[in-house]
Design a protein around this motif. Structure first.
Motif, PDB file in Angstrom:
ATOM      1  N   SER A 267       0.846  -1.193   0.000  1.00 43.31           N
ATOM      2  CA  SER A 267       0.000   0.000   0.000  1.00 43.31           C
ATOM      3  C   SER A 267       0.878   1.239   0.000  1.00 43.31           C
ATOM      4  O   SER A 267       2.037   1.199   0.395  1.00 43.31           O
ATOM      5  N   ARG A 268       0.313   2.335  -0.458  1.00 41.34           N
ATOM      6  CA  ARG A 268       0.957   3.645  -0.375  1.00 41.34           C
ATOM      7  C   ARG A 268      -0.131   4.692  -0.222  1.00 41.34           C
ATOM      8  O   ARG A 268      -1.213   4.594  -0.827  1.00 41.34           O
ATOM      9  N   ALA A 269       0.143   5.705   0.606  1.00 43.05           N
ATOM     10  CA  ALA A 269      -0.878   6.704   0.900  1.00 43.05           C
ATOM     11  C   ALA A 269      -0.212   7.975   1.387  1.00 43.05           C
ATOM     12  O   ALA A 269       0.906   7.949   1.919  1.00 43.05           O
ATOM     13  N   PRO A 270      -0.879   9.125   1.231  1.00 44.11           N
ATOM     14  CA  PRO A 270      -0.356  10.362   1.815  1.00 44.11           C
ATOM     15  C   PRO A 270      -0.174  10.211   3.315  1.00 44.11           C
ATOM     16  O   PRO A 270      -0.898   9.464   3.983  1.00 44.11           O
ATOM     17  N   PHE A 271       0.796  10.941   3.870  1.00 40.47           N
ATOM     18  CA  PHE A 271       1.193  10.760   5.260  1.00 40.47           C
ATOM     19  C   PHE A 271       1.533  12.122   5.845  1.00 40.47           C
ATOM     20  O   PHE A 271       2.024  13.008   5.140  1.00 40.47           O
ATOM     21  N   LEU A 272       1.270  12.314   7.155  1.00 41.43           N
ATOM     22  CA  LEU A 272       1.537  13.598   7.818  1.00 41.43           C
ATOM     23  C   LEU A 272       0.949  14.750   7.000  1.00 41.43           C
ATOM     24  O   LEU A 272       1.607  15.749   6.720  1.00 41.43           O
ATOM     25  N   THR A 273      -0.303  14.594   6.643  1.00 37.84           N
ATOM     26  CA  THR A 273      -0.919  15.514   5.682  1.00 37.84           C
ATOM     27  C   THR A 273      -1.122  16.923   6.235  1.00 37.84           C
ATOM     28  O   THR A 273      -1.335  17.858   5.453  1.00 37.84           O
ATOM     29  N   ASP A 274      -1.054  17.097   7.560  1.00 40.37           N
ATOM     30  CA  ASP A 274      -1.259  18.444   8.098  1.00 40.37           C
ATOM     31  C   ASP A 274       0.051  19.206   8.272  1.00 40.37           C
ATOM     32  O   ASP A 274       0.039  20.349   8.733  1.00 40.37           O
ATOM     33  N   VAL A 275       1.176  18.601   7.896  1.00 40.90           N
ATOM     34  CA  VAL A 275       2.470  19.275   8.043  1.00 40.90           C
ATOM     35  C   VAL A 275       2.646  20.266   6.893  1.00 40.90           C
ATOM     36  O   VAL A 275       2.521  19.907   5.714  1.00 40.90           O
ATOM     37  N   GLN A 276       2.981  21.498   7.240  1.00 38.46           N
ATOM     38  CA  GLN A 276       3.193  22.539   6.245  1.00 38.46           C
ATOM     39  C   GLN A 276       4.677  22.911   6.201  1.00 38.46           C
ATOM     40  O   GLN A 276       5.352  22.943   7.224  1.00 38.46           O
ATOM     41  N   ASN A 277       5.185  23.199   5.003  1.00 41.54           N
ATOM     42  CA  ASN A 277       6.563  23.644   4.805  1.00 41.54           C
ATOM     43  C   ASN A 277       7.602  22.695   5.397  1.00 41.54           C
ATOM     44  O   ASN A 277       8.456  23.087   6.184  1.00 41.54           O
ATOM     45  N   PRO A 278       7.568  21.407   5.032  1.00 42.88           N
ATOM     46  CA  PRO A 278       8.556  20.480   5.591  1.00 42.88           C
ATOM     47  C   PRO A 278       9.940  20.711   4.994  1.00 42.88           C
ATOM     48  O   PRO A 278      10.085  21.062   3.828  1.00 42.88           O
ATOM     49  N   TRP A 279      10.953  20.496   5.832  1.00 47.43           N
ATOM     50  CA  TRP A 279      12.335  20.536   5.360  1.00 47.43           C
ATOM     51  C   TRP A 279      12.999  19.167   5.500  1.00 47.43           C
ATOM     52  O   TRP A 279      13.724  18.718   4.638  1.00 47.43           O
ATOM     53  N   GLY A 280      12.780  18.510   6.604  1.00 46.53           N
ATOM     54  CA  GLY A 280      13.375  17.200   6.850  1.00 46.53           C
ATOM     55  C   GLY A 280      12.489  16.394   7.768  1.00 46.53           C
ATOM     56  O   GLY A 280      11.361  16.776   8.079  1.00 46.53           O
ATOM     57  N   LEU A 281      13.010  15.256   8.245  1.00 44.96           N
ATOM     58  CA  LEU A 281      12.224  14.368   9.104  1.00 44.96           C
ATOM     59  C   LEU A 281      13.177  13.549   9.961  1.00 44.96           C
ATOM     60  O   LEU A 281      14.115  12.945   9.449  1.00 44.96           O
ATOM     61  N   SER A 282      12.955  13.568  11.271  1.00 45.43           N
ATOM     62  CA  SER A 282      13.720  12.732  12.194  1.00 45.43           C
ATOM     63  C   SER A 282      12.792  11.712  12.837  1.00 45.43           C
ATOM     64  O   SER A 282      11.632  12.018  13.133  1.00 45.43           O
ATOM     65  N   ALA A 283      13.309  10.509  13.052  1.00 47.76           N
ATOM     66  CA  ALA A 283      12.571   9.454  13.735  1.00 47.76           C
ATOM     67  C   ALA A 283      13.225   9.224  15.085  1.00 47.76           C
ATOM     68  O   ALA A 283      14.398   8.867  15.168  1.00 47.76           O
ATOM     69  N   VAL A 284      12.478   9.444  16.176  1.00 41.19           N
ATOM     70  CA  VAL A 284      13.016   9.397  17.534  1.00 41.19           C
ATOM     71  C   VAL A 284      12.026   8.674  18.437  1.00 41.19           C
ATOM     72  O   VAL A 284      10.814   8.912  18.346  1.00 41.19           O
ATOM     73  N   ASP A 285      12.535   7.795  19.299  1.00 36.51           N
ATOM     74  CA  ASP A 285      11.687   7.191  20.326  1.00 36.51           C
ATOM     75  C   ASP A 285      11.625   8.168  21.489  1.00 36.51           C
ATOM     76  O   ASP A 285      12.501   8.197  22.342  1.00 36.51           O
ATOM     77  N   LEU A 286      10.588   8.982  21.522  1.00 35.04           N
ATOM     78  CA  LEU A 286      10.515  10.057  22.507  1.00 35.04           C
ATOM     79  C   LEU A 286      10.221   9.560  23.910  1.00 35.04           C
ATOM     80  O   LEU A 286      10.753  10.083  24.890  1.00 35.04           O
ATOM     81  N   ASP A 287       9.351   8.568  24.041  1.00 31.79           N
ATOM     82  CA  ASP A 287       8.906   8.158  25.368  1.00 31.79           C
ATOM     83  C   ASP A 287       9.507   6.836  25.838  1.00 31.79           C
ATOM     84  O   ASP A 287       9.124   6.314  26.886  1.00 31.79           O
ATOM     85  N   GLY A 288      10.463   6.289  25.076  1.00 37.97           N
ATOM     86  CA  GLY A 288      11.165   5.099  25.530  1.00 37.97           C
ATOM     87  C   GLY A 288      10.355   3.821  25.510  1.00 37.97           C
ATOM     88  O   GLY A 288      10.714   2.851  26.191  1.00 37.97           O
ATOM     89  N   ASP A 289       9.282   3.775  24.715  1.00 39.74           N
ATOM     90  CA  ASP A 289       8.456   2.568  24.681  1.00 39.74           C
ATOM     91  C   ASP A 289       8.798   1.650  23.522  1.00 39.74           C
ATOM     92  O   ASP A 289       8.115   0.656  23.288  1.00 39.74           O
ATOM     93  N   GLY A 290       9.887   1.962  22.788  1.00 37.97           N
ATOM     94  CA  GLY A 290      10.284   1.125  21.660  1.00 37.97           C
ATOM     95  C   GLY A 290       9.571   1.439  20.368  1.00 37.97           C
ATOM     96  O   GLY A 290       9.860   0.818  19.341  1.00 37.97           O
ATOM     97  N   VAL A 291       8.639   2.387  20.373  1.00 34.69           N
ATOM     98  CA  VAL A 291       7.905   2.787  19.176  1.00 34.69           C
ATOM     99  C   VAL A 291       8.411   4.162  18.746  1.00 34.69           C
ATOM    100  O   VAL A 291       8.502   5.083  19.558  1.00 34.69           O
ATOM    101  N   THR A 292       8.726   4.300  17.469  1.00 35.06           N
ATOM    102  CA  THR A 292       9.309   5.534  16.956  1.00 35.06           C
ATOM    103  C   THR A 292       8.260   6.621  16.780  1.00 35.06           C
ATOM    104  O   THR A 292       7.172   6.371  16.249  1.00 35.06           O
ATOM    105  N   GLU A 293       8.583   7.820  17.245  1.00 34.11           N
ATOM    106  CA  GLU A 293       7.797   9.008  16.922  1.00 34.11           C
ATOM    107  C   GLU A 293       8.488   9.766  15.786  1.00 34.11           C
ATOM    108  O   GLU A 293       9.681   9.570  15.544  1.00 34.11           O
ATOM    109  N   LEU A 294       7.729  10.605  15.113  1.00 33.74           N
ATOM    110  CA  LEU A 294       8.248  11.349  13.968  1.00 33.74           C
ATOM    111  C   LEU A 294       8.284  12.834  14.282  1.00 33.74           C
ATOM    112  O   LEU A 294       7.330  13.388  14.834  1.00 33.74           O
ATOM    113  N   MET A 295       9.405  13.469  13.913  1.00 31.70           N
ATOM    114  CA  MET A 295       9.573  14.894  14.158  1.00 31.70           C
ATOM    115  C   MET A 295       9.901  15.601  12.846  1.00 31.70           C
ATOM    116  O   MET A 295      11.061  15.636  12.412  1.00 31.70           O
ATOM    117  N   PRO A 296       8.898  16.144  12.159  1.00 33.99           N
ATOM    118  CA  PRO A 296       9.167  16.904  10.931  1.00 33.99           C
ATOM    119  C   PRO A 296       9.954  18.171  11.235  1.00 33.99           C
ATOM    120  O   PRO A 296       9.723  18.835  12.250  1.00 33.99           O
TER     121      PRO A 296
END
Length: 388
Positions: free
Chosen positions: A289-318
Motif C-alpha cells: 500500500s501507499r498513501a499520503p502521510f503527515l498531511t497536516d504538516v506545512q513547509n517540511p524541510w526534513g524528518l527525524s525518527a526518535v523514540d521520545l517516550d522510551g516505549d520502543g515505538v518511533t515518533e516522527l519529528m518533521p
C-alpha cells in the motif's frame, strides 16, 4: 534570537497525569507502576509521567512543570522528552558542503555519536559520544564523495554497525556505486566495499523490507524514480536490485527516505519537497500500500525518527520552516496504526541554521538538535544545540 524561555508553556506539550486508582490496603500495582501513600489510602501511579510522583513516590514537580521519563521538566514535555528552557550552542567546523548529519550509536558503547557527510571533502566527521557531550578532536575518515544520505545497521550480523551510502564519481556529482562500509572494532575506520549501481541513486534507507530477518537497502534512482530494493543476505552483500515502486524522478524531487515499523510490518516514509507518503511492504518485499502521510504538516524541510517516550515505538519529528524569523522548528507526531496524531508541541531552533537531526546527545532526557550553517567556499558549521 527567539528564546525558548519566552515561549513558556504555550509551546510545551505537557503530559497528563497518570490515573491514580485507589488500591485500598492489599491490591498490587501493575508492571512499571508504584503504590504511593499510606496503607489506608494507597494509589497506583506511573512514576515516568506523574508530576506528583515523578521518579519516586512523593517527588512533586511543582507549578508549571511536568514529568517525563521520571525527570521533572521546567517547561513541560514533548512526547515523554523534556523540552527545557534554553539551549547551549556548541559550534564546530566540519567539512566542505557537509550536507548530511546523523546521530546513532556507531561504536555500540551505549552513547549516541554524530556523523557528518562532507560531500566536497569526501569524508565523514565522527564525533564520539562522551559523558560531557564534547565535540573535541573528531575523527575524519575518507569515504568517497557522498550525496548527503547514509543508512546504518548490522548488515553482516557481526555485532558491529555498518553504513551504506551512494558514492559519486569524480566530476559531476552523480552516484555510480553503493558503498557497504563494514564496522570495525575499537573505533577503526570503516572497511569499504563498492557495488555498482545505475540510475544515479541518492536517498536510501535500511530495513528488512522482505521479512527474511536480514537488513535490505531501498534507494531511489534519480534518473527514473525507481525505488530499488537490494536484498541483504546477512553477510554484508546486497543482491541485484529490483524496482518495487515508482517515485518522483529528478535531483531535488525527493528529500529523504525514513524506515519505520507500522503495525509490525516494514514501512517507508518518503519525504518529498512539499509532502510525505507512507509505503508499506509485505512478503518478499512487495509493496502492499501507499498513501499520503503527515498531511497536516506545512513547509517540511526534513524528518527525524526518535523514540521520545522510551516505549520502543518511533515518533516522527518533521523539520519545519518558520518564515517569520528564518528559523526552523520541530513538530512531533505519534504513530497510531498507519496514521499519526500530533503531540501538540513545537521545539524551535536557532534562527539562521537548518536542522540536521534530532537526538539526546548528552543523555539528560532532553531533546537536542544538530543544526548546521552553510559557509561558501569553506568548511561548514555544525551547531549542537544542547537543551538545558
Amino acid at each position: 534570537m527567539r528564546q525558548i524561555a519566552s515561549l513558556g508553556v504555550a509551546l510545551a506539550c505537557v503530559l497528563g497525569c497518570s490515573a491514580e486508582i485507589d488500591l485500598g490496603a492489599n491490591r498490587a500495582c501493575g508492571v512499571g507502576r508504584l503504590a504511593c501513600g499510606d496503607a489506608a489510602a494507597r494509589v497506583c501511579v506511573d512514576p515516568r509521567n506523574d508530576p506528583r510522583h515523578c521518579g519516586a513516590c512523593g517527588v512533586a514537580c511543582g507549578a508549571e512543570r511536568a514529568c517525563a521519563r521520571g525527570a521533572s521538566c521546567p517547561t513541560g514535555a514533548c512526547g515523554g522528552r523534556c523540552i527545557g528552557t534554553r539551549w547551549e550552542d556548541r559550534t564546530v567546523t566540519v567539512g566542505r558542503e557537509s550536507i548530511g548529519f546523523f546521530a546513532f550509536d556507531l561504536d555500540r558503547d551505549g552513547r549516541t555519536d554524530i556523523v557528518t557527510v562532507d560531500q566536497v571533502d569526501a569524508t565523514f566527521h565522527v564525533f564520539w559520544g562522551t559523558p560531557d557531550a564534547s565535540l573535541d578532536a573528531p575523527e575524519v575518515w575518507p569515504v568517497g564523495r557522498i550525496g548527503g544520505q547514509i543508512a546504518w545497521g548490522d548488515f553482516d550480523e557481526d555485532g558491529l554497525v555498518d553504513v551504506v551510502a551512494p558514492v559519486q564519481s569524480r566530476g559531476a556529482p552523480r552516484a555510480t556505486h553503493l558503498a557497504v562500509m563494514r564496522g570495525q572494532p575499537d573505533r577503526q575506520p570503516l572497511e569499504i566495499t563498492l557495488s555498482p549501481e545505475s540510475g544515479n541513486p541518492l536517498e536510501l534507507a535500511a530495513l528488512d523490507a522482505d521479512g527474511d530477518g536480514h537488513l535490505d537497502v531501498l534507494t531511489r534512482r534519480q534518473d527514473d524514480g525507481c525505488l530499488l530494493l537490494r536484498r541483504g543476505d546477512g553477510r554484508g552483500h546486497l543482491a541485484a536490485g529490483r524496482c518495487v515502486a515508482s517515485l518522483r524522478s529528478g535531483v531535488d524531487n525527493v528529500r529523504a527516505l525514513v524506515a519505520l515499523t507500522v503495525e509490525g510490518r516494514p514501512a517507508l516514509v518518503v519525504q518529498n519537497p512539499y509532502d510525505y507518503e507512507l509505503l508499506r511492504f509485505g512478503d518478499g518485499g512487495a509493496l502492499t500500500s501507499r498513501a499520503p502521510f503527515l498531511t497536516d504538516v506545512q513547509n517540511p524541510w526534513g524528518l527525524s525518527a526518535v523514540d521520545l517516550d522510551g516505549d520502543g515505538v518511533t515518533e516522527l519529528m518533521p523539520h519545519l520552516r518558520s518564515t517569520a524569523d528564518d528559523a526552523y522548528e520541530l513538530g512531533a507526531y505519534r504513530l497510531q496504526g498507519s496514521t499519526t496524531a500530533s503531540l501538540g508541541c513545537v521545539t524551535p531552533a536557532t534562527p539562521g541554521t537548518r536542522i540536521g537531526t534530532v537526538t539526546d546527545f548528552d543523555a539528560d532526557g532532553m531533546l537536542d538538535i544538530v543544526a548546521f550553517r552553510a559557509v561558501a567556499g569553506a568548511p561548514w558549521e555544525m551547531h549542537l544545540l544542547l537543551r538545558r
